[in-house]
Design a protein around this motif. Structure first.
Motif, PDB file in Angstrom:
ATOM      1  N   VAL A 599       0.866  -1.178   0.000  1.00 42.42           N
ATOM      2  CA  VAL A 599       0.000   0.000   0.000  1.00 42.42           C
ATOM      3  C   VAL A 599       0.904   1.230   0.000  1.00 42.42           C
ATOM      4  CG1 VAL A 599      -1.822   1.280   1.186  1.00 42.42           C
ATOM      5  CG2 VAL A 599      -1.795  -1.222   1.267  1.00 42.42           C
ATOM      6  N   SER A 600       0.751   2.070  -1.011  1.00 43.35           N
ATOM      7  CA  SER A 600       1.604   3.250  -1.153  1.00 43.35           C
ATOM      8  C   SER A 600       0.736   4.492  -1.294  1.00 43.35           C
ATOM      9  CB  SER A 600       2.518   3.117  -2.368  1.00 43.35           C
ATOM     10  OG  SER A 600       3.335   4.251  -2.502  1.00 43.35           O
ATOM     11  N   THR A 611       4.860   4.113   2.442  1.00 44.36           N
ATOM     12  CA  THR A 611       4.601   2.792   1.856  1.00 44.36           C
ATOM     13  C   THR A 611       4.629   1.757   2.972  1.00 44.36           C
ATOM     14  OG1 THR A 611       5.602   3.408  -0.261  1.00 44.36           O
ATOM     15  CG2 THR A 611       5.370   1.063   0.196  1.00 44.36           C
ATOM     16  N   VAL A 612       3.612   0.891   3.029  1.00 42.12           N
ATOM     17  CA  VAL A 612       3.535  -0.172   4.036  1.00 42.12           C
ATOM     18  C   VAL A 612       2.991  -1.439   3.375  1.00 42.12           C
ATOM     19  CG1 VAL A 612       3.165   1.425   5.958  1.00 42.12           C
ATOM     20  CG2 VAL A 612       1.196   0.495   4.730  1.00 42.12           C
ATOM     21  N   GLY A 618      -5.153  -8.297   6.319  1.00 38.58           N
ATOM     22  CA  GLY A 618      -5.392  -7.298   5.285  1.00 38.58           C
ATOM     23  C   GLY A 618      -5.415  -5.869   5.783  1.00 38.58           C
ATOM     24  N   HIS A 619      -5.053  -5.650   7.051  1.00 38.46           N
ATOM     25  CA  HIS A 619      -5.098  -4.296   7.619  1.00 38.46           C
ATOM     26  C   HIS A 619      -3.804  -3.534   7.296  1.00 38.46           C
ATOM     27  CE1 HIS A 619      -8.658  -5.542   9.587  1.00 38.46           C
ATOM     28  NE2 HIS A 619      -8.071  -6.295  10.519  1.00 38.46           N
ATOM     29  N   TYR A 620      -3.934  -2.223   7.099  1.00 40.35           N
ATOM     30  CA  TYR A 620      -2.774  -1.336   6.952  1.00 40.35           C
ATOM     31  C   TYR A 620      -3.013  -0.079   7.770  1.00 40.35           C
ATOM     32  CZ  TYR A 620      -5.467   1.762   3.902  1.00 40.35           C
ATOM     33  OH  TYR A 620      -6.411   2.639   3.410  1.00 40.35           O
ATOM     34  N   VAL A 635      -0.879  -2.923  -4.482  1.00 43.64           N
ATOM     35  CA  VAL A 635      -0.266  -3.933  -5.348  1.00 43.64           C
ATOM     36  C   VAL A 635      -0.579  -5.308  -4.772  1.00 43.64           C
ATOM     37  CG1 VAL A 635       1.865  -4.792  -6.370  1.00 43.64           C
ATOM     38  CG2 VAL A 635       1.583  -2.330  -5.952  1.00 43.64           C
ATOM     39  N   ASP A 636      -1.286  -6.165  -5.565  1.00 48.57           N
ATOM     40  CA  ASP A 636      -1.585  -7.540  -5.152  1.00 48.57           C
ATOM     41  C   ASP A 636      -0.285  -8.336  -5.183  1.00 48.57           C
ATOM     42  OD1 ASP A 636      -2.302 -10.303  -5.152  1.00 48.57           O
ATOM     43  OD2 ASP A 636      -4.332  -9.747  -5.762  1.00 48.57           O
TER      44      ASP A 636
END
Length: 679
Positions: A599-600, A611-612, A618-620, A635-636
């Motif tokens: 995740v960006s 970016t993490v 599925g948590h960010y 990005v998958d």
């Protein structure tokens, strides 16, 4: 910085409030006396001291420069190490300067003495802060109004008094008299005025003080001497450039330093900033009255509008305007109590404008000149009375001296600019009278019009001040902090005040810099507030033991509020902020959590923010960026598909953005079919 102390204020000794107000107001009068002390002697000083007329002007300029530089520094030290102590230090320096100037007719010694006398300029802001600390709340407005008026009172008294002393006792008697008054006031302050226990802890900002001193000296020297050196001369322009460059360096430095000499963040708050701008404009308008009136009264009758008086007589003619300031000081306090400090400042500025417009047309007789000057003085008294109240209402109690010091400094910048403007007007619009080049009536009228415009602009600035905080109906007075309507400064019951100190911390006990701690009564009225320094340390002043609402906030953290009980024995209170604000959410694919997805967050202009990767659920979570629109990209990790979405962010709260890769893909396809349809 050392850990905040846990001691409370000791029980206050019995204070004769009337005697204390009298001592502090007399100290304020001394400030104005130092500014006007040598004015009647300036024409004779070149012969007395064996120097030129241009050099003799340094007898005024040196006092102005040192006073302007000393005021913010002494005021900050007063908040840190003691207000009465710094008043005594300033008066000791002033007495030393008076003695040095009186010793012998040596130009260098007299200028040195006059420079040391400039330290007296800090007495007014420090004295006002003492009044807030020591007086019952209901007595503060009238006492502050009277002390603010002492600047005009002393100026009006100083001109005739110094002229009379010079004629009968000689020039050195003026300085010996100043030294004697200073010694008497030192004794009075030590005997009558208590030392406040309200302090700001920390280390003094030496580098900030040096940078500010150089910048102020360059700026005021250029303003004061620009007319003599030439406004486009290399010397004048060079000084302006030095002041600008140093201020450009100084402001960012003050924002980073732990205990700044001037709190830029507090000073740029709307109430403080607008009040200081109004102070500069009122200082500009006020000083034009003093300079122009005495010169107009002394000009020859042959000019058609002058009255041919001596310096002493001209000074005596200024006494009614000085007495008007004394009379209207308590009137100003009454207006503040009834209508608020904002309305009082507007009234003062409008009266200034009316007085100057009247001065344009009232020139035929001495009584007309005196009437116009008196109206201007009344407006000055009312306006000056409101400014400290507005400042003290908007800053933490522990910073009242330094905040009033900055306000006083800006008045000094206004008076210096006024002096330069008056000199420019009187030297550029002239007439020839019996072979002598003298200022014309139009020159004085230009000055009055300019001052009237400055007064109207100050009124407009005052009008833009935020409205006062009003009380809810039925607010009781049995709570620890009573109502604080507009026009009254925070705090009451000074003998029971508690200084609460502590540190604002992360949940992991690391300090949070620049957090804001606000204290309210349980009825919702403001009590005090503080901005934590770089070490997370804060301090607030409570009017007495009891229960208070404490609200804490910091950039990047969810605010926290709690009701706390404070007693006289517990004055350390650490605060923890436990919930960081974030951009967070869940990434799924077909409703199933997508772990280890990238995740960006980027700006629309291309810069990367963070970016993490998601956890197994599925948590960010990303620290919340500043308010604005951002591109969130996912990005998958399995298919390497990339999806992006534009998201709005509000920095003052946590933002949740959940994305399902499959449905987001369908939404992206839909946007290709239907342009302009957002997610």
């Amino acid at each position: 910085m050392a850990a905040p102390a846990t001691t409370t204020a000791p029980p206050a000794r019995a204070v004769n409030t009337s005697a204390m107000v009298a001592a502090l107001c007399l100290s304020g009068t001394v400030v104005a006396l130092q500014q006007t002390l040598v004015v009647p002697l300036l024409p004779d000083f070149p012969e007395i001291l064996g120097t030129t007329t241009g050099n003799a002007s340094w007898l005024v300029t040196s006092t102005l420069l040192v006073g302007a530089v000393a005021t913010p520094i002494v005021s900050r030290l007063a908040d840190m190490i003691g207000k009465r102590r710094m008043m005594v230090v300033c008066m000791l320096v002033m007495v030393a300067g008076s003695v040095i100037a009186a010793l012998r007719p040596n130009f260098a010694l007299v200028v040195t003495g006059r420079a040391l006398q400039g330290f007296a300029a800090a007495l007014i802001p420090v004295g006002i802060s003492i009044l807030r600390d020591e007086l019952p709340r209901e007595k503060v407005p009238s006492a502050v109004a009277l002390m603010s008026a002492t600047l005009g009172i002393g100026g009006g008294i100083g001109l005739p008094a110094s002229g009379l002393i010079y004629e009968h006792l000689g020039w050195q008697a003026i300085f010996w008299g100043s030294a004697a008054i200073g010694v008497a006031l030192i004794v009075a302050v030590l005997v009558i005025v208590p030392e406040s226990a309200i302090r700001t802890r920390g280390r003094f900002d030496y580098l900030g003080a040096v940078l500010l001193s150089v910048a102020l000296t360059s700026l005021l020297l250029a303003i004061s001497k620009g007319g003599t050196w030439g406004w486009t001369s290399e010397r004048t322009l060079g000084l302006f450039l030095v002041a600008l460059v140093i201020l450009v360096v100084w402001v960012p430095f003050e924002l980073r330093v732990n205990q700044p000499i001037v709190d830029i963040r507090t000073s740029t708050r709307r109430p403080v900033l607008l009040t200081n701008i109004a102070s500069l404009l009122v200082g500009f308008a006020m000083f034009g009255n003093l300079l122009a009136t005495t010169q107009q009264l002394q000009l020859p009758v042959s000019t058609g509008y002058g009255f041919g008086t001596t310096v002493v007589v001209a000074g005596l003619y200024m006494l009614p305007s000085s007495l008007a300031m004394v009379v209207f000081a308590p009137v100003s306090a009454g207006i503040i109590r009834r209508s608020g400090a904002k309305i009082t400042l507007i009234i003062g500025c409008l009266l200034l404008a009316v007085g100057y417009v009247a001065r344009v047309f009232l020139t035929a007789a001495v009584w007309q000149v005196i009437l116009g000057a008196t109206i201007v003085s009344v407006g000055t008294a009312i306006g000056y009375a409101a400014m400290p109240t507005l400042i003290m209402r908007a800053v933490p109690i522990t910073e009242t001296a330094s905040a009033n010091g900055l306000n006083t400094l800006l008045r000094a910048v206004g008076t210096s600019t006024s002096s330069a403007a008056v000199a420019a007007a009187l030297s550029s619009v002239t007439i020839d009278v019996d072979g002598a080049t003298l200022p014309s009536l139009e020159a004085f009228q230009d000055i009055f019009w300019i001052a009237a415009v400055a007064s109207l602009v100050a009124a407009a600035v005052a009008f833009a001040l935020p409205p006062p905080q009003r009380l809810a109906a039925g607010a009781g007075i049995s709570e620890p902090a009573k109502a604080v309507p507009d026009g009254e400064v925070k705090g009451e019951g000074r003998e029971h005040e508690i200084v609460v100190r502590g540190v604002v911390l992360h949940d992991d006990r690391r300090p949070i810099r620049h957090a804001v701690v606000s204290v309210l009564s349980t009825e919702g009225e403001s009590v005090d507030w503080s901005r934590a320094d770089n070490d997370g340390s804060y301090s607030v002043v409570l009017p007495g033991p009891g229960r208070y609402i404490v609200v804490s906030s910091a950039e990047g953290w969810a605010p926290r509020s709690e009701i706390l009980e404070f007693t006289g024995a517990a004055t350390k209170q650490h605060i923890r902020l436990t919930e960081p604000l974030s951009l967070c959410g869940t990434i799924t694919t077909g409703g199933r959590p997508l772990g280890q997805a990238l995740v960006s967050v980027t700006r629309p202009t291309g810069e990367s923010v963070a970016t993490v990767r998601t956890d197994l659920a599925g948590h960010y979570r990303i620290p919340v960026p500043p308010t604005g629109r951002y591109i969130l990209t996912v990005v998958d990790p399995h298919t390497q598909w990339v999806r992006s979405r534009q998201v709005p962010i509000i920095a003052a709260q946590s933002n949740t953005v959940d994305i399902d890769v499959e449905s987001d893909d369908l939404s992206a396809a839909a946007r290709h079919v239907l342009p302009g349809v957002g997610l």
